[in-house]
Design a protein around this motif. Sequence first.
Motif, mmCIF file in Angstrom:
data_model
loop_
_atom_site.group_PDB
_atom_site.id
_atom_site.type_symbol
_atom_site.label_atom_id
_atom_site.label_comp_id
_atom_site.label_asym_id
_atom_site.label_seq_id
_atom_site.Cartn_x
_atom_site.Cartn_y
_atom_site.Cartn_z
ATOM 1 N N PRO A 25 0.815 -1.211 0.000
ATOM 2 C CA PRO A 25 0.000 0.000 0.000
ATOM 3 C C PRO A 25 0.852 1.266 0.000
ATOM 4 N N LYS A 26 0.413 2.266 -0.801
ATOM 5 C CA LYS A 26 1.023 3.605 -0.708
ATOM 6 C C LYS A 26 0.524 4.222 0.597
ATOM 7 N N GLU A 29 -3.212 4.353 1.032
ATOM 8 C CA GLU A 29 -3.963 3.223 0.457
ATOM 9 C C GLU A 29 -4.169 2.090 1.459
ATOM 10 N N ALA A 30 -5.147 1.256 1.110
ATOM 11 C CA ALA A 30 -5.297 -0.034 1.784
ATOM 12 C C ALA A 30 -5.135 -1.118 0.725
ATOM 13 N N VAL A 31 -4.566 -2.236 1.122
ATOM 14 C CA VAL A 31 -4.565 -3.416 0.253
ATOM 15 C C VAL A 31 -5.650 -4.343 0.787
ATOM 16 N N VAL A 32 -6.474 -4.830 -0.143
ATOM 17 C CA VAL A 32 -7.654 -5.600 0.247
ATOM 18 C C VAL A 32 -7.557 -7.000 -0.338
ATOM 19 N N LYS A 33 -7.841 -7.999 0.499
ATOM 20 C CA LYS A 33 -7.963 -9.379 -0.004
ATOM 21 C C LYS A 33 -9.373 -9.487 -0.570
ATOM 22 N N ILE A 34 -9.459 -9.725 -1.863
ATOM 23 C CA ILE A 34 -10.757 -9.664 -2.546
ATOM 24 C C ILE A 34 -11.546 -10.957 -2.336
ATOM 25 N N ALA A 35 -12.788 -10.800 -1.894
ATOM 26 C CA ALA A 35 -13.680 -11.956 -1.719
ATOM 27 C C ALA A 35 -14.551 -12.146 -2.960
ATOM 28 N N ALA A 36 -14.934 -11.045 -3.592
ATOM 29 C CA ALA A 36 -15.785 -11.110 -4.787
ATOM 30 C C ALA A 36 -15.503 -9.889 -5.650
ATOM 31 N N VAL A 70 -2.496 -1.601 5.543
ATOM 32 C CA VAL A 70 -2.781 -0.192 5.238
ATOM 33 C C VAL A 70 -1.483 0.596 5.174
ATOM 34 N N GLY A 71 -1.513 1.713 4.441
ATOM 35 C CA GLY A 71 -0.344 2.583 4.318
ATOM 36 C C GLY A 71 -0.106 3.385 5.593
ATOM 37 N N TYR A 92 -9.827 -7.876 -10.851
ATOM 38 C CA TYR A 92 -9.854 -9.302 -11.196
ATOM 39 C C TYR A 92 -8.553 -9.879 -10.640
ATOM 40 N N ALA A 93 -8.497 -10.045 -9.323
ATOM 41 C CA ALA A 93 -7.238 -10.428 -8.674
ATOM 42 C C ALA A 93 -7.521 -10.905 -7.266
ATOM 43 N N GLU A 94 -6.526 -11.526 -6.659
ATOM 44 C CA GLU A 94 -6.703 -11.961 -5.270
ATOM 45 C C GLU A 94 -6.573 -10.783 -4.301
ATOM 46 N N TYR A 95 -5.759 -9.800 -4.670
ATOM 47 C CA TYR A 95 -5.589 -8.602 -3.836
ATOM 48 C C TYR A 95 -5.589 -7.373 -4.743
ATOM 49 N N ALA A 96 -6.021 -6.243 -4.191
ATOM 50 C CA ALA A 96 -5.925 -4.984 -4.929
ATOM 51 C C ALA A 96 -5.670 -3.865 -3.943
ATOM 52 N N ALA A 97 -5.057 -2.791 -4.453
ATOM 53 C CA ALA A 97 -4.794 -1.612 -3.617
ATOM 54 C C ALA A 97 -5.725 -0.491 -4.059
ATOM 55 N N ALA A 98 -6.212 0.288 -3.074
ATOM 56 C CA ALA A 98 -7.085 1.414 -3.415
ATOM 57 C C ALA A 98 -6.902 2.514 -2.374
ATOM 58 N N PRO A 99 -7.002 3.791 -2.804
ATOM 59 C CA PRO A 99 -6.940 4.885 -1.832
ATOM 60 C C PRO A 99 -8.122 4.767 -0.862
ATOM 61 N N THR A 100 -7.893 5.009 0.409
ATOM 62 C CA THR A 100 -8.946 4.747 1.392
ATOM 63 C C THR A 100 -10.157 5.664 1.212
ATOM 64 N N ASP A 101 -9.966 6.846 0.585
ATOM 65 C CA ASP A 101 -11.139 7.714 0.419
ATOM 66 C C ASP A 101 -12.081 7.208 -0.681
ATOM 67 N N ARG A 102 -11.687 6.146 -1.375
ATOM 68 C CA ARG A 102 -12.597 5.538 -2.365
ATOM 69 C C ARG A 102 -13.211 4.231 -1.849
#
Length: 322
Positions: A25-26, A29-36, A70-71, A92-102
């Motif tokens: 994570p920047k 950002e948070a890195v999330v383990k994607i469930a769906a 988390v960053g 479309y991945a097992e993990y993804a990173a996203a800015p926390t305000d989104r």
Amino acid sequence: MKAIQVKQTGGPEVLRLVDIPILQPKPNEAVVKIAAAGVNFIDTYQREGRYKVPLPFVIGQEAAGTVSSVGAEVETLKPGDRVAWTGILGTYAEYAAAPTDRLVAVPQGVSDQQAAAAMLQGMTAHYLLYGAFPLQRGQTALVHAAAGGVGLLLVQMAHNIGARVIGTVSTEEKAKPAREAGADEVILYTQADFETETRRLTGGKGVDVVYDGVGKTTFEKGLNVLRPRGYMVLFGGSSGAVPPLDLIQLSTKGSLFVTRPTLGHYIATREELQARSSAVFGMIAQGKLKLRIEHTYKLADAQQAHRDLEGRKTTGKLILLP
Ligand code: NDP
């Protein structure tokens, strides 16, 4: 981690399962383990290159899961929190990173699959009905592809508002879910001329609004079924892009309005994102909005998901399970 990457644009075959390092994570950002992860028509436009994305990229822009890290600057989220998001590539991945305000918190009573299904299509239906053309009780709306992902949600929400809903679908099998969602009338636009049928169903008056995500094959006739000063809300092109429009047609066909909105502009601020996602999650938790998740695929089967979506084989939502 496993992910579906596009190295060159093209048909479903360009969706390749790859092994790449889990993102770090920047600071924000948070890195999330994607469930769906949700599958959406926009993914096919980006895969084809109709919407440009720098190559290579991990495709997909809707998911729900659990925060894994988390960053350094993040104070609002911690590992273990359930979140969902849309509008950021890489889902479309097992993990993804996203800015926390989104990211938005997923409330209890809403499952990961429901959250993934609601973020893009649910908030789209919401802004189309409450923002792009605020539909009122007693008005009549024509909804194209009424059994599709966005379509079934649009029909339900429009019905709940108290509007009369005319839906179009390609087959009798798709007519059933559209009716169950609350469509008052369903036109099989592959068999009947929807312009003639809509005029007949409205006693020649026309509809107040057309919600059109089909585009090329429906747009022009859609203008012909609007009442004077009616609204064309063109929000997609599953049949292809609409050619340029000579604006004088808007005058001659009844001083019409046309808008070509996109979700990003209706969730541009944190406040609007929170308000819209809360409204949609609230409808789901209260049982007012039913999500038909009829097609779940393994991540490795993303090609098949795209083939089914583009082949008009699906109703409701398609989900990938990493
Ligand atoms: P859908 O589940 O609605 O799938 C597309 C549907 O379009 C098909 O099931 C089919 O329904 C219909 N369709 C008509 N002609 C064709 C064709 N030639 N090829 C393929 N499908 C066709 O997809 P989504 O719910 O993901 O998206 C619906 C639309 O909404 C898309 O255009 C998408 O880009 C748009 N969208 C726009 C957003 C925005 O903010 N502007 C946000 C989200 C989605 P049938 O068989 O009944 O004709």
